[in-house]
Scaffold this motif. Structure first.
Motif, short mmCIF file in Angstrom:
data_model
loop_
_atom_site.label_atom_id
_atom_site.label_comp_id
_atom_site.label_asym_id
_atom_site.label_seq_id
_atom_site.Cartn_x
_atom_site.Cartn_y
_atom_site.Cartn_z
N ARG A 106 0.83 -1.20 0.00
CA ARG A 106 0.00 0.00 0.00
C ARG A 106 0.87 1.26 0.00
O ARG A 106 0.38 2.36 0.23
CB ARG A 106 -0.92 0.03 1.23
CG ARG A 106 -1.83 -1.17 1.41
CD ARG A 106 -2.95 -1.24 0.46
NE ARG A 106 -3.89 -0.15 0.63
CZ ARG A 106 -5.03 -0.09 -0.02
NH1 ARG A 106 -5.38 -1.04 -0.84
NH2 ARG A 106 -5.83 0.93 0.14
N THR A 107 2.16 1.10 -0.26
CA THR A 107 3.10 2.22 -0.23
C THR A 107 2.66 3.35 -1.15
O THR A 107 2.56 4.50 -0.72
CB THR A 107 4.52 1.74 -0.62
OG1 THR A 107 4.90 0.69 0.25
CG2 THR A 107 5.52 2.88 -0.53
N ALA A 108 2.39 3.03 -2.40
CA ALA A 108 2.01 4.08 -3.37
C ALA A 108 0.71 4.76 -2.95
O ALA A 108 0.58 5.99 -3.11
CB ALA A 108 1.88 3.48 -4.77
N VAL A 109 -0.22 4.00 -2.43
CA VAL A 109 -1.50 4.58 -2.00
C VAL A 109 -1.28 5.58 -0.87
O VAL A 109 -1.78 6.71 -0.91
CB VAL A 109 -2.49 3.48 -1.56
CG1 VAL A 109 -3.75 4.07 -0.97
CG2 VAL A 109 -2.83 2.56 -2.73
N ILE A 110 -0.53 5.17 0.14
CA ILE A 110 -0.25 6.04 1.29
C ILE A 110 0.50 7.29 0.84
O ILE A 110 0.16 8.41 1.23
CB ILE A 110 0.56 5.28 2.37
CG1 ILE A 110 -0.34 4.32 3.12
CG2 ILE A 110 1.25 6.22 3.34
CD1 ILE A 110 -1.38 4.99 3.99
N GLN A 111 1.52 7.11 0.03
CA GLN A 111 2.31 8.26 -0.42
C GLN A 111 1.45 9.22 -1.23
O GLN A 111 1.52 10.44 -1.03
CB GLN A 111 3.50 7.78 -1.26
CG GLN A 111 4.56 7.10 -0.44
CD GLN A 111 5.70 6.58 -1.29
OE1 GLN A 111 5.59 6.43 -2.51
NE2 GLN A 111 6.82 6.30 -0.65
N THR A 112 0.64 8.70 -2.12
CA THR A 112 -0.21 9.56 -2.96
C THR A 112 -1.22 10.30 -2.11
O THR A 112 -1.44 11.51 -2.30
CB THR A 112 -0.91 8.72 -4.05
OG1 THR A 112 0.10 8.11 -4.86
CG2 THR A 112 -1.83 9.57 -4.90
N LYS A 113 -1.83 9.61 -1.15
CA LYS A 113 -2.80 10.28 -0.28
C LYS A 113 -2.14 11.38 0.54
O LYS A 113 -2.71 12.45 0.72
CB LYS A 113 -3.48 9.26 0.65
CG LYS A 113 -4.53 8.41 -0.04
CD LYS A 113 -5.23 7.49 0.95
CE LYS A 113 -6.36 6.73 0.28
NZ LYS A 113 -7.16 5.95 1.23
N LEU A 114 -0.93 11.12 1.02
CA LEU A 114 -0.22 12.13 1.81
C LEU A 114 0.13 13.34 0.95
O LEU A 114 -0.13 14.48 1.34
CB LEU A 114 1.04 11.55 2.44
CG LEU A 114 1.90 12.54 3.23
CD1 LEU A 114 1.11 13.14 4.39
CD2 LEU A 114 3.16 11.89 3.72
N VAL A 115 0.70 13.11 -0.20
CA VAL A 115 1.11 14.21 -1.08
C VAL A 115 -0.11 15.04 -1.48
O VAL A 115 -0.09 16.27 -1.40
CB VAL A 115 1.86 13.68 -2.32
CG1 VAL A 115 2.06 14.79 -3.35
CG2 VAL A 115 3.20 13.08 -1.92
N ASN A 116 -1.18 14.39 -1.89
CA ASN A 116 -2.38 15.13 -2.31
C ASN A 116 -3.01 15.88 -1.16
O ASN A 116 -3.44 17.02 -1.31
CB ASN A 116 -3.39 14.18 -2.96
CG ASN A 116 -2.98 13.79 -4.35
OD1 ASN A 116 -2.28 14.53 -5.05
ND2 ASN A 116 -3.37 12.61 -4.77
N SER A 117 -3.05 15.27 0.00
CA SER A 117 -3.64 15.93 1.17
C SER A 117 -2.85 17.18 1.54
O SER A 117 -3.44 18.24 1.81
CB SER A 117 -3.68 14.95 2.34
OG SER A 117 -4.35 15.50 3.42
N LEU A 118 -1.53 17.07 1.52
CA LEU A 118 -0.71 18.24 1.85
C LEU A 118 -0.80 19.29 0.75
O LEU A 118 -0.87 20.49 1.03
CB LEU A 118 0.74 17.83 2.09
CG LEU A 118 1.63 18.93 2.64
CD1 LEU A 118 1.09 19.50 3.94
CD2 LEU A 118 3.04 18.41 2.86
N ARG A 119 -0.85 18.86 -0.48
CA ARG A 119 -0.99 19.81 -1.60
C ARG A 119 -2.29 20.60 -1.46
O ARG A 119 -2.30 21.82 -1.58
CB ARG A 119 -0.98 19.06 -2.93
CG ARG A 119 -1.20 19.96 -4.13
CD ARG A 119 -1.03 19.21 -5.43
NE ARG A 119 -1.97 18.11 -5.53
CZ ARG A 119 -2.82 17.92 -6.54
NH1 ARG A 119 -2.81 18.75 -7.56
NH2 ARG A 119 -3.63 16.91 -6.56
N TYR A 120 -3.39 19.91 -1.15
CA TYR A 120 -4.68 20.60 -0.98
C TYR A 120 -4.64 21.55 0.21
O TYR A 120 -5.23 22.62 0.17
CB TYR A 120 -5.84 19.61 -0.85
CG TYR A 120 -6.06 18.79 -2.10
CD1 TYR A 120 -6.05 19.40 -3.37
CD2 TYR A 120 -6.27 17.43 -2.04
CE1 TYR A 120 -6.24 18.65 -4.52
CE2 TYR A 120 -6.47 16.69 -3.19
CZ TYR A 120 -6.46 17.30 -4.42
OH TYR A 120 -6.65 16.56 -5.56
#
Length: 182
Positions: A106-120
């Motif tokens: 689930r590495t890519a999922v977690i990383q993508t969610k973190l990056v997008n959440s911080l970006r927003y």
């Protein structure tokens, strides 16, 4: 939310973590999860559609905790050491569940969610900024690197890892500070 509902959902999440520490997430059944949480299967299905629904909620809750720990995200541009320290603290607080996700593909999922959440969060707090593709790539690069290097102990020295990341971020964000006038 009703206290009983909160307690039941918390028990389900805790049971999931206990089981996920023993075996791959894909091998966890609703039956054994329900038994570990001391509920019946029908109760599980009252709260979650399926195991993926539960996993997604745990991921979202974990990401929310990490992102909220940053406070104002301007610190990413102005006080990198402060930002990194908050990030390190949040990672350590969530280390157990982050490792479970990493060890279960689930590495890519977690990383993508973190990056997008911080970006927003950056965009919400700074509507005057045009968040470019380049900025997204840089943010993604740093957060993914920090997660990977922080979770795995190959260097054995968290301070050295995060000091290196912090120093690199300071150099790169100097370029953006001039552009953004935060």
């Amino acid at each position: 939310m009703d206290l009983r509902v909160k307690r039941t959902r918390m028990n389900i999440r805790e049971a999931f973590i206990v089981l996920a520490q023993k075996k791959k997430m894909k091998r966890i059944t609703i039956k054994e999860l329900s038994a570990e949480a001391m509920i019946n299967k029908a109760t599980f299905y009252l709260h979650y559609h399926d195991l993926e629904d539960l996993v997604s909620e745990i991921e979202d809750t974990t990401i929310k905790d990490i992102v909220e720990s940053f406070g104002k995200v301007d610190s990413f541009f102005h006080n990198v050491d402060f930002f990194i320290q908050r990030f390190v603290d949040a990672m350590q607080r969530n280390r157990e569940i982050l490792l479970i996700f990493y060890e279960n593909d689930r590495t890519a999922v977690i990383q993508t969610k973190l990056v997008n959440s911080l970006r927003y969060k950056i965009i919400d707090e700074n509507p005057h900024i045009t968040f470019t593709k380049e900025m997204y790539i840089v943010l993604s690069f740093f957060l993914r690197a920090a997660l990977d290097l922080g979770l795995y102990e190959e260097f054995g020295d968290y301070d050295a890892v995060f000091n290196a990341i912090s120093n690199t971020i300071q150099v790169v964000t100097m370029h953006y500070r001039e552009k953004l006038i935060l």
